[in-house]
Design a protein around this motif. Structure first.
Motif, PDB file in Angstrom:
ATOM      1  N   GLN A 479       8.671  18.574  16.820  1.00 28.67           N
ATOM      2  CA  GLN A 479       9.823  18.741  15.936  1.00 28.67           C
ATOM      3  C   GLN A 479      10.990  17.860  16.353  1.00 28.67           C
ATOM      4  O   GLN A 479      11.689  17.303  15.516  1.00 28.67           O
ATOM      5  N   ARG A 480      11.162  17.689  17.661  1.00 25.91           N
ATOM      6  CA  ARG A 480      12.269  16.841  18.136  1.00 25.91           C
ATOM      7  C   ARG A 480      12.016  15.376  17.840  1.00 25.91           C
ATOM      8  O   ARG A 480      12.958  14.603  17.667  1.00 25.91           O
ATOM      9  N   SER A 481      10.745  14.962  17.763  1.00 28.07           N
ATOM     10  CA  SER A 481      10.442  13.535  17.641  1.00 28.07           C
ATOM     11  C   SER A 481      10.985  12.935  16.355  1.00 28.07           C
ATOM     12  O   SER A 481      11.223  11.737  16.284  1.00 28.07           O
ATOM     13  N   ALA A 482      11.160  13.758  15.330  1.00 29.83           N
ATOM     14  CA  ALA A 482      11.727  13.239  14.086  1.00 29.83           C
ATOM     15  C   ALA A 482      13.172  13.669  13.887  1.00 29.83           C
ATOM     16  O   ALA A 482      13.808  13.296  12.915  1.00 29.83           O
ATOM     17  N   ALA A 483      13.706  14.444  14.823  1.00 28.53           N
ATOM     18  CA  ALA A 483      15.059  14.978  14.652  1.00 28.53           C
ATOM     19  C   ALA A 483      16.044  14.368  15.633  1.00 28.53           C
ATOM     20  O   ALA A 483      17.005  13.715  15.229  1.00 28.53           O
ATOM     21  N   ASN A 484      15.814  14.566  16.942  1.00 30.97           N
ATOM     22  CA  ASN A 484      16.835  14.124  17.895  1.00 30.97           C
ATOM     23  C   ASN A 484      16.248  13.400  19.093  1.00 30.97           C
ATOM     24  O   ASN A 484      16.894  13.279  20.116  1.00 30.97           O
ATOM     25  N   ALA A 485      14.990  12.944  18.998  1.00 28.72           N
ATOM     26  CA  ALA A 485      14.433  12.079  20.032  1.00 28.72           C
ATOM     27  C   ALA A 485      14.416  10.656  19.486  1.00 28.72           C
ATOM     28  O   ALA A 485      14.438  10.435  18.277  1.00 28.72           O
ATOM     29  N   LEU A 486      14.369   9.691  20.400  1.00 30.79           N
ATOM     30  CA  LEU A 486      14.356   8.291  19.983  1.00 30.79           C
ATOM     31  C   LEU A 486      12.971   7.957  19.439  1.00 30.79           C
ATOM     32  O   LEU A 486      12.023   7.746  20.187  1.00 30.79           O
ATOM     33  N   SER A 487      12.836   7.965  18.123  1.00 29.77           N
ATOM     34  CA  SER A 487      11.554   7.720  17.472  1.00 29.77           C
ATOM     35  C   SER A 487      11.781   6.837  16.258  1.00 29.77           C
ATOM     36  O   SER A 487      12.789   6.962  15.567  1.00 29.77           O
ATOM     37  N   LEU A 488      10.840   5.955  16.019  1.00 35.13           N
ATOM     38  CA  LEU A 488      10.853   5.136  14.809  1.00 35.13           C
ATOM     39  C   LEU A 488       9.708   5.607  13.923  1.00 35.13           C
ATOM     40  O   LEU A 488       8.544   5.493  14.287  1.00 35.13           O
ATOM     41  N   ILE A 489      10.042   6.196  12.787  1.00 32.65           N
ATOM     42  CA  ILE A 489       9.042   6.711  11.858  1.00 32.65           C
ATOM     43  C   ILE A 489       9.178   5.951  10.554  1.00 32.65           C
ATOM     44  O   ILE A 489      10.226   5.995   9.906  1.00 32.65           O
ATOM     45  N   VAL A 490       8.134   5.224  10.179  1.00 30.54           N
ATOM     46  CA  VAL A 490       8.137   4.425   8.955  1.00 30.54           C
ATOM     47  C   VAL A 490       6.977   4.889   8.087  1.00 30.54           C
ATOM     48  O   VAL A 490       5.828   4.929   8.544  1.00 30.54           O
ATOM     49  N   GLN A 491       7.260   5.272   6.854  1.00 31.94           N
ATOM     50  CA  GLN A 491       6.222   5.610   5.887  1.00 31.94           C
ATOM     51  C   GLN A 491       6.211   4.508   4.838  1.00 31.94           C
ATOM     52  O   GLN A 491       7.137   4.389   4.035  1.00 31.94           O
ATOM     53  N   ASP A 492       5.147   3.732   4.831  1.00 31.56           N
ATOM     54  CA  ASP A 492       5.068   2.614   3.902  1.00 31.56           C
ATOM     55  C   ASP A 492       3.603   2.242   3.717  1.00 31.56           C
ATOM     56  O   ASP A 492       2.728   2.701   4.456  1.00 31.56           O
ATOM     57  N   THR A 493       3.356   1.412   2.740  1.00 26.20           N
ATOM     58  CA  THR A 493       2.002   0.943   2.447  1.00 26.20           C
ATOM     59  C   THR A 493       1.873  -0.510   2.869  1.00 26.20           C
ATOM     60  O   THR A 493       2.737  -1.339   2.547  1.00 26.20           O
ATOM     61  N   ILE A 494       0.814  -0.794   3.615  1.00 23.86           N
ATOM     62  CA  ILE A 494       0.558  -2.156   4.084  1.00 23.86           C
ATOM     63  C   ILE A 494      -0.634  -2.718   3.318  1.00 23.86           C
ATOM     64  O   ILE A 494      -1.683  -2.076   3.213  1.00 23.86           O
ATOM     65  N   ILE A 495      -0.481  -3.896   2.755  1.00 25.31           N
ATOM     66  CA  ILE A 495      -1.584  -4.594   2.097  1.00 25.31           C
ATOM     67  C   ILE A 495      -1.947  -5.784   2.976  1.00 25.31           C
ATOM     68  O   ILE A 495      -1.260  -6.816   2.973  1.00 25.31           O
ATOM     69  N   PRO A 496      -3.008  -5.680   3.780  1.00 23.70           N
ATOM     70  CA  PRO A 496      -3.283  -6.738   4.762  1.00 23.70           C
ATOM     71  C   PRO A 496      -3.852  -8.016   4.163  1.00 23.70           C
ATOM     72  O   PRO A 496      -3.857  -9.045   4.809  1.00 23.70           O
ATOM     73  N   TYR A 497      -4.349  -7.973   2.939  1.00 29.53           N
ATOM     74  CA  TYR A 497      -4.960  -9.156   2.336  1.00 29.53           C
ATOM     75  C   TYR A 497      -4.353  -9.402   0.951  1.00 29.53           C
ATOM     76  O   TYR A 497      -3.839  -8.486   0.310  1.00 29.53           O
ATOM     77  N   ARG A 498      -4.426 -10.616   0.488  1.00 36.55           N
ATOM     78  CA  ARG A 498      -3.998 -10.958  -0.872  1.00 36.55           C
ATOM     79  C   ARG A 498      -4.995 -11.941  -1.463  1.00 36.55           C
ATOM     80  O   ARG A 498      -5.756 -12.598  -0.738  1.00 36.55           O
ATOM     81  N   ALA A 499      -4.998 -12.030  -2.758  1.00 34.70           N
ATOM     82  CA  ALA A 499      -5.918 -12.943  -3.439  1.00 34.70           C
ATOM     83  C   ALA A 499      -5.578 -14.384  -3.079  1.00 34.70           C
ATOM     84  O   ALA A 499      -4.412 -14.761  -2.933  1.00 34.70           O
ATOM     85  N   SER A 500      -6.606 -15.210  -2.941  1.00 37.92           N
ATOM     86  CA  SER A 500      -6.406 -16.613  -2.591  1.00 37.92           C
ATOM     87  C   SER A 500      -7.240 -17.487  -3.504  1.00 37.92           C
ATOM     88  O   SER A 500      -8.379 -17.145  -3.866  1.00 37.92           O
ATOM     89  N   ALA A 501      -6.662 -18.610  -3.889  1.00 37.28           N
ATOM     90  CA  ALA A 501      -7.383 -19.564  -4.732  1.00 37.28           C
ATOM     91  C   ALA A 501      -8.360 -20.409  -3.929  1.00 37.28           C
ATOM     92  O   ALA A 501      -9.221 -21.095  -4.479  1.00 37.28           O
ATOM     93  N   THR A 502      -8.227 -20.374  -2.600  1.00 35.31           N
ATOM     94  CA  THR A 502      -9.083 -21.184  -1.737  1.00 35.31           C
ATOM     95  C   THR A 502     -10.361 -20.433  -1.402  1.00 35.31           C
ATOM     96  O   THR A 502     -10.323 -19.288  -0.940  1.00 35.31           O
ATOM     97  N   VAL A 503     -11.488 -21.033  -1.633  1.00 43.89           N
ATOM     98  CA  VAL A 503     -12.775 -20.404  -1.349  1.00 43.89           C
ATOM     99  C   VAL A 503     -12.913 -20.211   0.160  1.00 43.89           C
ATOM    100  O   VAL A 503     -12.661 -21.134   0.938  1.00 43.89           O
ATOM    101  N   GLY A 504     -13.285 -19.025   0.579  1.00 45.90           N
ATOM    102  CA  GLY A 504     -13.484 -18.746   2.002  1.00 45.90           C
ATOM    103  C   GLY A 504     -12.219 -18.392   2.740  1.00 45.90           C
ATOM    104  O   GLY A 504     -12.259 -18.083   3.932  1.00 45.90           O
ATOM    105  N   ALA A 505     -11.054 -18.405   2.070  1.00 43.41           N
ATOM    106  CA  ALA A 505      -9.787 -18.088   2.746  1.00 43.41           C
ATOM    107  C   ALA A 505      -9.630 -16.599   2.890  1.00 43.41           C
ATOM    108  O   ALA A 505     -10.160 -15.821   2.119  1.00 43.41           O
TER     109      ALA A 505
END
Length: 505
Positions: A479-505
């Motif tokens: 409970q403290r980790s999100a309230a009064n302890a030094l914590s970095l909490i990030v809720q987000d979506t990561i897209i590690p890949y994207r479409a590429s026009a280069t074959v094999g990229a």
């Protein structure tokens, strides 16, 4: 020196409430002490006494796990030497009395039915209505839950019982589901049922039956049965849920941590890519139990638990679920008992399975919770004992009101309770965020750390991770980790890949 020791003992005896014959001998050994503390300073005493070498029943950091609370006093059972208890009394104060610990789970388990019912009904009168208008739910994926028990009925609506198959009954005919319901609501009933304070439970229960009353599910349908149960629950109401499942299979063993069809389905359900409703879900799953107690005959119990034949069972190796193993702080037997507890206080429960892998696949178990202990009383092999188990609700009420349970099933129900209470504290966090905070709050006990050499290598730590995961969760730390302890909490979506026009990229 003799005079100083006499003065110390006289001071402790002045606080002693039990018969003089039960005062522990000053022999340098660790003894259990029932310690009566002033309520206002109890937390301070417990925190600093641990630094003096105390071990408390109920766990290191398991909030409220072993304390008996009264309006003006808090009673805990601490294991310490004469010197340690004297130092705590002298330096910390707050101690109002000392006594010999007495009541264990076997006391209530062995009561006549009418006495058990009186205790359960007395606790029922202390139950307070939930304060939250939109409470969170623990959904038990098990054998069903009985509705007639007075400690379960206020928190389980008849409409909130479901089954994977329409033809299955909704009641609990085996007892397992109702036992876990009691733990998911209250934790170990032993300290709570002796208290005379109001009982507040903020969350509620749902039941989704995944095991038929007779026979077993076909292996190839294990994942499908869970999917159907979850679809049935979610079609009933829109709620915040923690799914708790203490069911595993040995038919995938050995799997060495690799995905199986059932664990893959659990991962899909957790990620929100399976089920009629595409939503992310939070699961706690038991690591599975060692069933053959004869394997422990004449052997070091940890070496048996670590054996490759006793790897964590499927689907608990699923990446996106919290896998729960079992440890124990229950190492005290009733006076006059023969035999001794198999596991020392703060170490792995003898029934708990461990990981057979250290690379490629995630660390499992994620955490360990109280799962009871076994007793070794001569040949042939260790056995369960009610005094070393957790007190909970019995499905046969009113014929039986209280019973005991243990192993990784009990640990999983406790984990579901703890993680749901954390989620109530931070209702806007995602399931995976709650999972991460809960697991990151875990720490190894001092007893677990004794298995490390003086200068541990990476391999030495890996062995502990395979056995205990990250350790015992601490709800206050989480409970403290999100309230009064030094914590970095990030809720987000990561897209590690994207479409590429280069074959094999």
């Amino acid at each position: 020196m003799q005079s100083i020791r006499a003065i110390v003992e006289a001071g402790l005896r002045a606080l002693w409430r039990s018969p003089a014959t039960r005062f522990p001998a000053d022999d340098g050994a660790t003894h259990p002490w029932e310690i009566w503390l002033d309520r206002s300073g109890a937390d301070h005493f417990i925190a600093h006494a641990r630094g003096l070498g105390f071990q408390f029943e109920g766990g290191e950091g398991q909030a409220g796990g072993g304390r008996l609370e009264f309006p003006e006093d808090v009673v805990v059972v601490g294991h310490a030497t004469h010197a340690q208890i004297a130092g705590a009394v002298r330096n910390l104060g707050i101690v109002k009395a000392l006594a010999a610990p007495t009541v264990l789970s076997d006391y209530f388990d062995g009561m006549p039915p009418e006495e058990q019912a009186e205790w359960a009904q007395a606790m029922e009168r202390l139950l307070q209505p939930p304060a939250a208008p939109d409470p969170r739910y623990i959904t038990l994926l098990d054998r069903g839950v009985g509705l007639n028990h007075p400690l379960v009925r206020p928190h389980l609506d008849p409409a909130d019982r479901h089954a994977a198959e329409p033809g299955w009954g909704l009641d609990d005919t085996h007892g397992h589901g109702t036992q876990l319901a009691g733990l998911a609501l209250y934790g170990d009933l032993l300290p709570l049922i002796q208290s005379n304070l109001p009982v507040h439970v903020r969350h509620r229960l749902e039941s989704a039956k995944i095991i038929p009353d007779a026979g077993q599910n076909p292996y190839h349908l294990l994942g499908d049965v869970v999917l159907k149960a979850i679809n049935a629950v979610e079609a009933n109401a829109e709620r915040g849920r923690t799914f708790s499942m203490a069911s595993t299979t040995d038919q995938d063993t050995p799997h060495d941590g690799a995905p199986t069809s059932w664990s893959s389905e659990m991962d899909q359900l957790a990620a929100g890519v399976s089920g009629n409703q595409r939503r992310q879900r939070l699961f706690v799953i038991s690591a599975g139990n060692i069933r053959d107690q004869s394997r422990f005959e004449g052997a070091d119990y940890l070496s048996v638990c670590d054996d490759l034949d006793h790897e964590i069972e499927s689907p608990a190796q699923a990446w996106n679920s919290i896998c729960v193993g079992a440890f124990t702080d229950k190492a005290r037997l009733p006076a006059g008992s023969t035999g001794y507890p198999v596991a020392p206080m703060g170490d792995l429960s003898p029934s708990s399975r461990t990981a057979s892998w250290s690379r490629h696949w995630p660390i499992k178990p994620d955490v360990v919770m109280e799962g009871g202990n076994w007793i070794q009383d001569g040949p042939p092999h260790p056995m369960n004992h009610a005094a070393l188990s957790l007190l909970t609700t019995d499905h046969r009420y009113p014929r039986r009101s209280l019973t005991t349970t243990a192993d990784t099933s009990a640990a999983t129900a406790l984990a579901a309770k703890a993680v749901t209470e954390l989620w109530e504290y931070y209702p806007d966090l995602w399931p995976e965020t709650v999972r991460a905070i809960f697991v990151s709050s875990a720490r190894w006990t001092q007893q677990m750390k004794t298995h490390l050499p003086a200068h541990p290598s990476k391999g030495d730590f890996a062995k502990l991770f395979r056995r205990y995961g990250y350790g015992v969760p601490d709800l206050a730390r989480a409970q403290r980790s999100a309230a009064n302890a030094l914590s970095l909490i990030v809720q987000d979506t990561i897209i590690p890949y994207r479409a590429s026009a280069t074959v094999g990229a």
